[in-house]
Design a protein around this motif. Structure first.
Motif, PDB file in Angstrom:
ATOM      1  N   CYS A 122     -70.722  56.209  -7.407  1.00 51.91           N
ATOM      2  CA  CYS A 122     -70.029  56.642  -6.188  1.00 51.91           C
ATOM      3  C   CYS A 122     -69.749  55.426  -5.303  1.00 51.91           C
ATOM      4  N   CYS A 125     -71.832  55.963  -1.673  1.00 54.75           N
ATOM      5  CA  CYS A 125     -73.286  55.835  -1.508  1.00 54.75           C
ATOM      6  C   CYS A 125     -73.949  55.099  -2.670  1.00 54.75           C
ATOM      7  N   SER A 127     -74.573  56.205  -5.654  1.00 53.83           N
ATOM      8  CA  SER A 127     -75.281  57.071  -6.597  1.00 53.83           C
ATOM      9  C   SER A 127     -74.581  57.072  -7.953  1.00 53.83           C
ATOM     10  N   CYS A 147     -69.674  63.314  -6.177  1.00 55.66           N
ATOM     11  CA  CYS A 147     -70.990  62.676  -6.173  1.00 55.66           C
ATOM     12  C   CYS A 147     -72.051  63.708  -5.807  1.00 55.66           C
ATOM     13  N   CYS A 150     -74.109  62.252  -2.302  1.00 56.41           N
ATOM     14  CA  CYS A 150     -73.598  62.453  -0.940  1.00 56.41           C
ATOM     15  C   CYS A 150     -72.627  63.633  -0.865  1.00 56.41           C
TER      16      CYS A 150
HETATM   17 ZN   LIG Z   1     -72.080  59.368  -3.093  1.00 50.74          ZN
END
Ligand SMILES: [Zn+2]
Length: 160
Positions: A122, A125, A127, A147, A150
């Motif tokens: 992502c 963030c 991730s 994602c 987030c």
């Molecule tokens: Zn994210």
């Protein structure tokens, strides 16, 4: 003393992709070769990101105008389809700019075309818990992912 080829390459390199205006055609790796003959005729070769790319005509016109404006009126912009462009031609700067623009960049591959990372991270963030929502996003080169970290959707510039 800067040669004509270097000077032309420099101005052509600043032309941006109309679909992703943070990326120049040099970042994308689609600006291939610049040639100048003894009579001052300029050839600029570009390779589209994929054939039938709707941005191609805009890019061709922008390159021709930039080169003419730099003092080289006799310019031809050629579209070279072989070898075909791949996302592996994208520079690290281009990947960084895409990420900062909110688009997950194409993942890097090794010489055997194996992805170095399986997850698309992502860009918001970081991730790796992401999943594809739609294989085609706002342009055919992009997919839409979501994602789990987030909960935000984001585009991914697909590898090809
Ligand atoms: Zn994210």
């Amino acid at each position: 003393m800067v040669s004509d080829v270097e000077q032309i390459r420099r101005v052509a390199a600043e032309v941006v992709d109309p679909e992703i205006p943070v990326l120049t055609i040099d970042d994308l790796g689609i600006l291939r070769e610049v040639r100048v003959d003894g009579a001052g005729h300029v050839d600029v070769d570009i390779t589209p990101t994929y054939s039938g790319c709707p941005a191609l005509d805009v890019i061709r016109a922008d390159v021709a105008r930039s080169v003419r404006d730099a003092g080289y009126p006799d310019v031809k912009v050629n579209v070279v389809l072989s070898p075909a462009w791949t996302t592996d031609w994208m520079s690290d700067i281009a990947r960084r700019k895409l990420h900062d623009y909110g688009i997950a960049p194409p993942r890097e591959r090794d010489a055997h075309m194996t992805l170095l990372k399986l997850a698309v991270e992502c860009p918001l963030c970081g991730s790796a818990h992401t999943s594809e929502v739609s294989h085609f996003g706002s342009t055919p080169c992009q997919a839409l992912l979501r994602c789990a970290g987030c909960a935000e959707p984001f585009p991914h510039f697909k590898e090809h």
